[in-house]
Design a protein around this motif. Structure first.
Motif, PDB file in Angstrom:
ATOM      1  N   MET A 186       0.851  -1.191   0.000  1.00 11.97           N
ATOM      2  CA  MET A 186       0.000   0.000   0.000  1.00 11.97           C
ATOM      3  C   MET A 186       0.888   1.242   0.000  1.00 11.97           C
ATOM      4  O   MET A 186       1.874   1.310   0.743  1.00 11.97           O
ATOM      5  N   ARG A 187       0.541   2.215  -0.857  1.00  3.02           N
ATOM      6  CA  ARG A 187       1.294   3.470  -0.935  1.00  3.02           C
ATOM      7  C   ARG A 187       0.337   4.638  -0.703  1.00  3.02           C
ATOM      8  O   ARG A 187      -0.832   4.591  -1.079  1.00  3.02           O
ATOM      9  N   PHE A 188       0.885   5.696  -0.092  1.00  5.14           N
ATOM     10  CA  PHE A 188       0.107   6.905   0.173  1.00  5.14           C
ATOM     11  C   PHE A 188       0.777   8.095  -0.514  1.00  5.14           C
ATOM     12  O   PHE A 188       2.004   8.197  -0.555  1.00  5.14           O
ATOM     13  N   ALA A 189      -0.045   8.992  -1.052  1.00  5.67           N
ATOM     14  CA  ALA A 189       0.443  10.263  -1.581  1.00  5.67           C
ATOM     15  C   ALA A 189      -0.464  11.354  -1.050  1.00  5.67           C
ATOM     16  O   ALA A 189      -1.698  11.224  -1.096  1.00  5.67           O
ATOM     17  N   CYS A 190       0.138  12.417  -0.526  1.00  6.16           N
ATOM     18  CA  CYS A 190      -0.632  13.456   0.155  1.00  6.16           C
ATOM     19  C   CYS A 190      -0.145  14.831  -0.282  1.00  6.16           C
ATOM     20  O   CYS A 190       1.059  15.077  -0.370  1.00  6.16           O
ATOM     21  N   ASP A 191      -1.086  15.727  -0.565  1.00  4.18           N
ATOM     22  CA  ASP A 191      -0.772  17.098  -0.972  1.00  4.18           C
ATOM     23  C   ASP A 191      -1.507  18.056  -0.045  1.00  4.18           C
ATOM     24  O   ASP A 191      -2.739  18.073  -0.017  1.00  4.18           O
ATOM     25  N   THR A 192      -0.752  18.843   0.701  1.00  3.53           N
ATOM     26  CA  THR A 192      -1.343  19.817   1.606  1.00  3.53           C
ATOM     27  C   THR A 192      -1.503  21.136   0.868  1.00  3.53           C
ATOM     28  O   THR A 192      -0.511  21.831   0.608  1.00  3.53           O
ATOM     29  N   GLY A 193      -2.725  21.493   0.505  1.00  4.24           N
ATOM     30  CA  GLY A 193      -2.998  22.739  -0.184  1.00  4.24           C
ATOM     31  C   GLY A 193      -3.466  23.808   0.777  1.00  4.24           C
ATOM     32  O   GLY A 193      -3.514  23.611   1.998  1.00  4.24           O
TER      33      GLY A 193
ATOM     34  N   GLY B 101      -3.544  -1.990  -6.775  1.00  5.39           N
ATOM     35  CA  GLY B 101      -3.658  -1.410  -8.104  1.00  5.39           C
ATOM     36  C   GLY B 101      -4.725  -0.357  -8.261  1.00  5.39           C
ATOM     37  O   GLY B 101      -4.769   0.330  -9.287  1.00  5.39           O
ATOM     38  N   ALA B 102      -5.612  -0.207  -7.280  1.00  4.31           N
ATOM     39  CA  ALA B 102      -6.678   0.791  -7.351  1.00  4.31           C
ATOM     40  C   ALA B 102      -6.312   1.997  -6.497  1.00  4.31           C
ATOM     41  O   ALA B 102      -5.603   1.875  -5.498  1.00  4.31           O
ATOM     42  N   TRP B 103      -6.811   3.164  -6.909  1.00  6.78           N
ATOM     43  CA  TRP B 103      -6.595   4.398  -6.157  1.00  6.78           C
ATOM     44  C   TRP B 103      -7.875   4.794  -5.443  1.00  6.78           C
ATOM     45  O   TRP B 103      -8.973   4.695  -6.002  1.00  6.78           O
ATOM     46  N   HIS B 104      -7.710   5.278  -4.216  1.00  7.68           N
ATOM     47  CA  HIS B 104      -8.835   5.759  -3.409  1.00  7.68           C
ATOM     48  C   HIS B 104      -8.507   7.193  -2.990  1.00  7.68           C
ATOM     49  O   HIS B 104      -7.416   7.466  -2.490  1.00  7.68           O
TER      50      HIS B 104
ATOM     51  N   GLY C 256      -2.840   3.803 -11.397  1.00  7.74           N
ATOM     52  CA  GLY C 256      -4.068   3.187 -10.910  1.00  7.74           C
ATOM     53  C   GLY C 256      -5.316   3.879 -11.421  1.00  7.74           C
ATOM     54  O   GLY C 256      -5.296   5.044 -11.828  1.00  7.74           O
ATOM     55  N   ARG C 257      -6.418   3.157 -11.404  1.00  5.02           N
ATOM     56  CA  ARG C 257      -7.731   3.721 -11.710  1.00  5.02           C
ATOM     57  C   ARG C 257      -8.428   4.056 -10.404  1.00  5.02           C
ATOM     58  O   ARG C 257      -8.338   3.319  -9.411  1.00  5.02           O
ATOM     59  N   LEU C 258      -9.108   5.181 -10.397  1.00  8.24           N
ATOM     60  CA  LEU C 258      -9.791   5.623  -9.187  1.00  8.24           C
ATOM     61  C   LEU C 258     -11.009   4.739  -8.935  1.00  8.24           C
ATOM     62  O   LEU C 258     -11.864   4.571  -9.813  1.00  8.24           O
ATOM     63  N   LYS C 259     -11.085   4.191  -7.744  1.00 13.83           N
ATOM     64  CA  LYS C 259     -12.216   3.336  -7.414  1.00 13.83           C
ATOM     65  C   LYS C 259     -13.461   4.186  -7.213  1.00 13.83           C
ATOM     66  O   LYS C 259     -13.459   5.157  -6.451  1.00 13.83           O
TER      67      LYS C 259
END
Length: 686
Positions: free
Chosen positions: A1-8, A20-23, A612-615
């Protein structure tokens, strides 16, 4: 499992890659404690799986983080108390800059203050010539005395930029040893190591900005890492850089200038992927609409251009880093941009933003100034009961009241006309930002595909495309978090630079090849060190070149890693002329070419898995719906409301229509045809 985070500025976006899926998840940014927003988004992901946060994080191997913490600190002055050490006789490097004004005829605006004030600028007795020869030896006793004065002044960081240290760094290196002896524990940055460029202002500015951020970013990234570990994460923490890649958090803490443009640099990485998948190739414009800013970048022939003209703040009046960064133009035009009427009756939209707190009026958090989001709600573009998938209901009545009081009344317009004017002014601001960066890159916007990203992109992306003359608009299914998707797709990167002046008519191939070999060796060391877990590594070379006596250089990629014969030099010269003509519409093919600096960059691919495709998220409502919307020009239409995920791939639909997902709303006008692509994007033909 991988995480990516953007603080705007308004929302913290989180992508979770699982099997393989993105949430996708969004949480409100907490300006006083950005890490809190990150943990809140992770808590949403954990709750979605019925897991405690610790159990979710225990599954993670990588956490990639994009942050505006560094650039916000510079803009607000919340950086370390920094001193500047420069060669004796050159104390005004940061004051005089490179000359010039934003408007040469406006003499009423004072020249900006230097990044480091004069009382914290110290002159070091020494001098090295442009040849590298020592003209005046370093006065070590004087440096020790300067250290005592800095200690008394409470200095917390030191930037060092000595004349011609890029040719001979001996004096800067010795100053570093003296700083460690006399100011132990105080972080410092050496200009020749950080930014080996020949211009003193750029080197000095970069060194001081980098040094001033070291205490802050060391604390921030250390806190983030500790809090993630305390919550159960045992994987690797990577931070998004301004160059469009990621670095280990420890490396970023050592050179925090790398993350000044952290978040915006990722959108073109994702945009390049979707432009290739759904944009029919060629050039692409990447427009990322957040709550606070509108970030525009380009992809030219599959390549993301870099620039060394990265200003922190307003160009000319801000602070120039001179550091390679993804070329992004940001304007204060987003979903939270506030609208106002000035004393002359003129409508303005932005650059001020309502941010996350209090946010737009319709958020019900105390905001009183109408924003782009409030105007979109009044025009029927947003469903007040389905914002963020229904997790955050909007107050339509409060938005309408704010438009009436603050805009419609002063302008003498109806509520809908005033709201339409807000959208039209915001659209024009965004169009001008696109025109600026595309023309500067030699790109005709009408011939490019427009990639729309950001949660607020769909509110006026079709209007922007029409105004530019674009025939195709692509809204990726993960477009509401385009920068976060870019982080998920990015490589582990490093770049190494060195200065060596060469002229085409007297080119020393052996010396250049030796320099390129040293740069390549450093890239390989990175690949087998921090990049050892990568699936593959690629090294690319570039040279910064110019015509003789020209003020600035341009980047030219090298076709080969070494100069093995005259044809290799001829290729560089031909590529330089072609690039110069593309950028400036002129080339002097009879002129010799000067090569100033050389660069080698290494990109380590972290995964070979496809994007990945967004679930899809289950909707909280069902059934066909329609609602009345007001399009530009006051045109009223009853538009069907379609679920983004329910549109069948390859099936053509016609506007007007509203396409909704849990995280974005796309307004499509008359005459547009749209469909889902095999990659999941919404492709709109105009």
């Amino acid at each position: 499992m991988r995480f990516a985070c953007d603080t705007g500025g308004t929302f913290t976006d989180l992508l979770v890659e699982e099997e393989g899926a993105w949430h996708l998840y969004k949480a409100s940014t907490t300006p006083g404690d950005p890490t809190r927003g990150v943990l809140d988004a992770l808590a949403l992901a954990a709750a979605d799986r019925g897991l405690p946060l610790e159990a979710l994080l225990a599954r993670g191997s990588l956490f990639m983080h994009a942050t505006t913490h560094a650039i916000n600190a510079v803009l607000t002055g919340r950086v370390a108390r920094t001193a500047f050490l420069t060669t004796e006789g050159h104390p005004d490097v940061l004051t005089l800059r490179e000359g010039g004004r934003g408007d040469p005829f406006d003499l009423s605006r004072p020249f900006p203050d230097p990044y480091v004030p004069r009382h914290l600028t110290f002159e070091v007795p020494e001098r090295i010539a442009a040849s590298g020869a020592v003209v005046r030896p370093l006065d070590e006793a004087a440096v020790a005395a300067i250290c005592s004065r800095m200690r008394e002044a409470g200095v917390e960081a030191v930037g060092v930029c000595l004349l011609w240290s890029v040719v001979n760094p001996a004096h800067e290196l010795r100053v570093a040893e003296l700083l460690e002896t006399h100011l132990p524990g105080v972080p410092y940055t050496l200009s020749h190591a950080l930014n080996p460029a020949p211009r003193e202002y750029r080197r000095g500015s970069a060194a001081c900005i980098d040094a001033s951020l070291k205490p802050l970013m060391t604390d921030y990234l250390g806190t983030l890492t500790r809090r993630l570990e305390g919550a159960g994460f045992r994987g690797r923490v990577l931070v998004v850089t301004s160059q469009g890649g990621v670095m280990d958090a420890e490396g970023v803490a050592g050179t925090p200038i790398h993350v000044l443009n952290s978040g915006p640099s990722m959108a073109p990485v994702a945009g390049r992927f979707y432009a290739a998948a759904d944009g029919r190739g060629g050039n692409a414009i990447i427009a990322d609409t957040g709550g606070t800013t509108y970030d525009v970048s380009v992809v030219r022939d599959g390549r993301i251009p870099l620039t060394r003209e990265l200003w922190v703040g307003e160009p000319v009046y801000g602070h120039l880093t001179g550091f390679p960064s993804v070329d992004v133009k940001s304007v204060g035009a987003g979903g939270g941009s506030m609208a106002r009427v000035d004393d002359g009756g003129m409508l303005h939209v932005g650059p001020e933003s309502a941010g996350a707190k209090p946010g737009p009026v319709c958020y019900g958090r105390g905001g009183s100034e109408p924003t782009v989001t409030d105007a979109a709600l009044v025009l029927g573009y947003l469903d007040p009961g389905y914002f963020l998938g229904g997790a955050m209901p909007l107050d339509a009545e409060a938005a309408a009241d704010a438009i009436d009081r603050r805009l419609a009344g002063p302008l003498g317009l109806s509520r809908e006309a005033a709201a339409s004017a807000v959208i039209e002014v915001a659209t024009e601001n965004m169009v001008q930002a696109i025109a600026d960066i595309t023309v500067a890159q030699g790109i005709d916007p009408a011939a490019a595909v427009l990639i729309g990203g950001g949660g607020a992109a769909g509110l006026n992306a079709v209007f922007i495309a029409r105004r530019l003359g674009c025939r195709r608009l692509v809204i990726p299914e993960v477009g509401a978090a385009l920068s976060t998707a870019g982080a998920m797709m990015s490589d582990l990167v490093a770049e190494h630079r060195a200065m060596m002046h060469q002229a085409s008519q007297a080119f020393d191939a052996a010396a250049v090849n030796a320099l390129l070999a040293r740069l390549e060796e450093r890239c390989h060391a990175f690949a087998v060190g921090p990049g050892r877990a990568a699936t593959r590594a690629q090294v690319d070379f570039q040279v910064e070149a110019r015509y003789p006596d020209q003020a600035w250089e341009i980047d030219v990629p090298l076709r080969r890693s070494r100069f093995e014969g005259p044809c290799d030099l001829d290729a560089v010269i031909a590529d330089f002329h072609a690039e110069h003509e593309r950028l400036f519409a002129v080339a002097d093919t009879e002129s010799p070419v000067e090569m100033v600096s050389w660069r080698a960059s290494v990109a380590c691919t972290l995964t070979d898995a496809p994007a990945g495709r967004l679930k899809p998220r289950p909707r909280s409502r069902s059934g066909a719906q329609k609602r009345w919307i007001t399009l530009p020009g006051g045109v009223r239409r009853e538009a069907p409301v379609l679920d983004f995920d329910a549109i069948a791939p390859g099936h053509d639909c016609r506007g007007p229509a509203i396409v909704e997902s849990a995280f974005t709303t796309i307004v499509i006008d008359d005459g547009a045809v749209f469909r889902r692509s095999p990659a999941g994007s919404l492709v709109i033909e105009l």
